[in-house]
Scaffold this active site. Structure first.
Site, PDB file in Angstrom:
ATOM      1  N   THR A  96       0.981  -1.017  -0.045  1.00 58.81           N
ATOM      2  CA  THR A  96      -0.145   0.026  -0.058  1.00 58.81           C
ATOM      3  C   THR A  96       0.913   1.181   0.064  1.00 58.81           C
ATOM      4  OG1 THR A  96      -1.747  -1.092   1.346  1.00 58.81           O
ATOM      5  CG2 THR A  96      -1.909   1.395   1.306  1.00 58.81           C
ATOM      6  N   LYS A 171      -7.632   1.479  -2.664  1.00 59.72           N
ATOM      7  CA  LYS A 171      -7.089   1.266  -1.345  1.00 59.72           C
ATOM      8  C   LYS A 171      -7.452   2.413  -0.484  1.00 59.72           C
ATOM      9  CE  LYS A 171      -5.084  -1.071   2.089  1.00 59.72           C
ATOM     10  NZ  LYS A 171      -5.707  -2.192   2.664  1.00 59.72           N
ATOM     11  N   LYS A 246      -1.263   5.269   8.558  1.00 60.08           N
ATOM     12  CA  LYS A 246      -0.544   5.593   7.310  1.00 60.08           C
ATOM     13  C   LYS A 246      -1.582   5.563   6.144  1.00 60.08           C
ATOM     14  CE  LYS A 246       1.322   2.541   4.228  1.00 60.08           C
ATOM     15  NZ  LYS A 246       1.705   1.440   3.808  1.00 60.08           N
TER      16      LYS A 246
HETATM   17  P1  NAD Z   1       5.904  -5.876   7.452  1.00 59.84           P
HETATM   18  O1  NAD Z   1       6.685  -4.684   7.914  1.00 59.84           O
HETATM   19  O2  NAD Z   1       5.661  -7.156   8.243  1.00 59.84           O
HETATM   20  O3  NAD Z   1       6.602  -6.209   5.940  1.00 59.84           O
HETATM   21  C1  NAD Z   1       7.304  -5.618   5.078  1.00 59.84           C
HETATM   22  C2  NAD Z   1       8.797  -6.411   4.682  1.00 59.84           C
HETATM   23  O4  NAD Z   1       9.268  -5.641   3.951  1.00 59.84           O
HETATM   24  C3  NAD Z   1       9.785  -6.850   5.996  1.00 59.84           C
HETATM   25  O5  NAD Z   1       9.987  -7.998   5.982  1.00 59.84           O
HETATM   26  C4  NAD Z   1      10.806  -5.953   5.643  1.00 59.84           C
HETATM   27  O6  NAD Z   1      11.870  -6.148   6.229  1.00 59.84           O
HETATM   28  C5  NAD Z   1      10.957  -5.796   4.160  1.00 59.84           C
HETATM   29  N1  NAD Z   1      11.441  -4.481   3.631  1.00 59.84           N
HETATM   30  C6  NAD Z   1      11.534  -3.406   3.805  1.00 59.84           C
HETATM   31  N2  NAD Z   1      12.435  -2.722   3.119  1.00 59.84           N
HETATM   32  C7  NAD Z   1      13.109  -3.683   2.404  1.00 59.84           C
HETATM   33  C8  NAD Z   1      13.947  -3.546   0.905  1.00 59.84           C
HETATM   34  N3  NAD Z   1      14.749  -2.320   1.098  1.00 59.84           N
HETATM   35  N4  NAD Z   1      14.171  -4.618   0.663  1.00 59.84           N
HETATM   36  C9  NAD Z   1      13.524  -5.840   1.008  1.00 59.84           C
HETATM   37  N5  NAD Z   1      12.765  -6.031   1.872  1.00 59.84           N
HETATM   38  C10 NAD Z   1      12.596  -4.964   2.602  1.00 59.84           C
HETATM   39  O7  NAD Z   1       4.723  -5.112   6.770  1.00 59.84           O
HETATM   40  P2  NAD Z   1       3.455  -5.946   6.183  1.00 59.84           P
HETATM   41  O8  NAD Z   1       2.262  -5.838   7.418  1.00 59.84           O
HETATM   42  O9  NAD Z   1       3.722  -7.045   5.665  1.00 59.84           O
HETATM   43  O10 NAD Z   1       2.887  -4.744   5.341  1.00 59.84           O
HETATM   44  C11 NAD Z   1       3.375  -4.749   3.759  1.00 59.84           C
HETATM   45  C12 NAD Z   1       2.362  -3.864   3.073  1.00 59.84           C
HETATM   46  O11 NAD Z   1       0.744  -4.438   3.102  1.00 59.84           O
HETATM   47  C13 NAD Z   1       2.232  -2.505   3.543  1.00 59.84           C
HETATM   48  O12 NAD Z   1       2.287  -1.566   2.727  1.00 59.84           O
HETATM   49  C14 NAD Z   1       0.849  -2.355   4.496  1.00 59.84           C
HETATM   50  O13 NAD Z   1       0.172  -1.297   4.484  1.00 59.84           O
HETATM   51  C15 NAD Z   1       0.051  -3.361   3.429  1.00 59.84           C
HETATM   52  N6  NAD Z   1      -1.244  -3.718   3.952  1.00 59.84           N
HETATM   53  C16 NAD Z   1      -0.969  -4.606   5.388  1.00 59.84           C
HETATM   54  C17 NAD Z   1      -1.980  -5.360   6.024  1.00 59.84           C
HETATM   55  C18 NAD Z   1      -1.926  -5.876   7.339  1.00 59.84           C
HETATM   56  O14 NAD Z   1      -2.884  -6.122   7.930  1.00 59.84           O
HETATM   57  N7  NAD Z   1      -0.673  -6.082   7.944  1.00 59.84           N
HETATM   58  C19 NAD Z   1      -3.274  -5.288   5.200  1.00 59.84           C
HETATM   59  C20 NAD Z   1      -3.402  -4.579   3.978  1.00 59.84           C
HETATM   60  C21 NAD Z   1      -2.141  -4.033   3.511  1.00 59.84           C
END
Ligand code: NAD
Length: 295
Positions: A96, A171, A246
């Protein structure tokens, strides 16, 4: 079955990558957090040493990263996805992020002869694990058609919302509605309590009346009426207040850039940010009811 590079295997990306493995794809994962890579490898994925390594031999690249700056960083520059992917590779960003970043990265990809879609999700970690996510897709028809069978391994509802950036637009509009409606439902239940009206009685009436909405009937912010809602487990997330803050910030940036008038979205953005300032960013967003009640 395809060879898929998957970058960002955190809370959401981890189980999404696992579902691609289950569907029979060869998945190569990269993440800056070693523990998250190890979890994905335990689920049957192969480890890639870098972004460029994850792109090697892949027909499809999926990214699931925190926000716009990370997506721009992973796709751009030497060693980034755009420089490393072979011509004709399909790029799917499921993070997102802000609409401007989504459109800028997709334009850079197209200029390099790559097909890119933005495909943010709703459904949370439960939906990611169960393979029941909703994907909101922005991008060219060809990208949507090629991505659909891949997305079907991770989700149930897949909607093409229009050209690049429109998935992100869908979204943030949805989450702005959700964030505002949760505050409205919370105010209603808090007022009822002060007036001596039982929460279950208000629920029985309003859930069948014109105040009815998802925030009430599926995710009720008071304990009792909807046993599966986070209110029944002390507002353990779920979807955190920090994530909601966010998304509402992204909605406000987009509204300002587009000249849309969204006063309730602005107020909601401030209220969820206040949860963070009060040290409650990790609490489920429906915990806003307690902040509004002075607790
Ligand atoms: P998260 O922080 O658990 O996962 C993100 C991952 O990206 C982490 O493992 C981090 O180490 C990795 N990362 C960051 N920078 C990086 C880079 N430069 N290279 C490689 N890896 C890198 O977050 P999440 O909860 O999995 O959310 C991910 C996305 O999904 C976000 O944009 C969030 O808004 C969206 N989202 C989350 C949810 C939820 O309920 N968690 C629901 C819908 C959408």
């Amino acid at each position: 079955m395809a060879t898929i590079g998957f970058i960002g295997v955190g809370n959401m990306g981890g189980p999404m990558a696992a579902n691609l493995v289950k569907a029979g794809h060869a998945v190569r994962v990269f993440d800056v957090m070693e523990a998250n890579v190890a979890r994905a490898v335990a689920g049957g994925a192969a480890k890639a040493a870098s972004v460029a390594d994850a792109c090697k031999g892949a027909a499809v690249i999926v990214t699931m990263l925190p926000a716009g700056p990370e997506v721009r960083g992973v796709y751009g520059g030497a060693g980034g996805v755009i420089a490393s992917a072979a011509p004709g590779t399909l790029l799917i960003d499921a993070s997102t992020i802000d609409v401007d970043s989504a459109r800028a990265v997709a334009a850079d990809a197209a200029a390099a002869g790559l097909l890119m879609i933005d495909a943010p999700v709703s459904g949370g970690v439960g939906g990611a694990s169960g393979g029941t996510l909703t994907f909101m897709v922005g991008g060219p028809d060809e990208g949507f058609a090629r991505a659909k069978p891949i997305l079907e391994a991770m989700g149930k509802t897949i909607v093409h919302a229009g050209p690049s950036g429109n998935g992100q637009a869908a979204k943030i509009c949805n989450n702005m509605i959700l964030g505002i409606s949760m505050i409205a439902v919370s105010e209603g239940f808090n007022l009822a309590a002060r007036l001596g009206l039982d929460a279950q009685k208000l629920f029985d009436i309003a859930s069948k009346s014109s105040g009815q909405c998802w925030s009430m009937t599926t995710y009720c912010p008071v304990p009792g009426p909807v046993p599966t809602s986070p209110a029944n487990r002390d507002y353990q997330a779920g979807f955190t207040a920090a994530m909601m803050a966010k998304d509402l910030r992204l909605a406000q940036q987009a509204a300002q850039a587009a000249g849309a008038v969204t006063p309730l979205g602005a107020a909601a953005a401030q209220l969820y940010a206040l949860m963070g300032a009060a040290g409650r960013g990790a609490v489920d967003f429906s915990g806003i009811i307690r902040l509004l009640d002075g607790k």
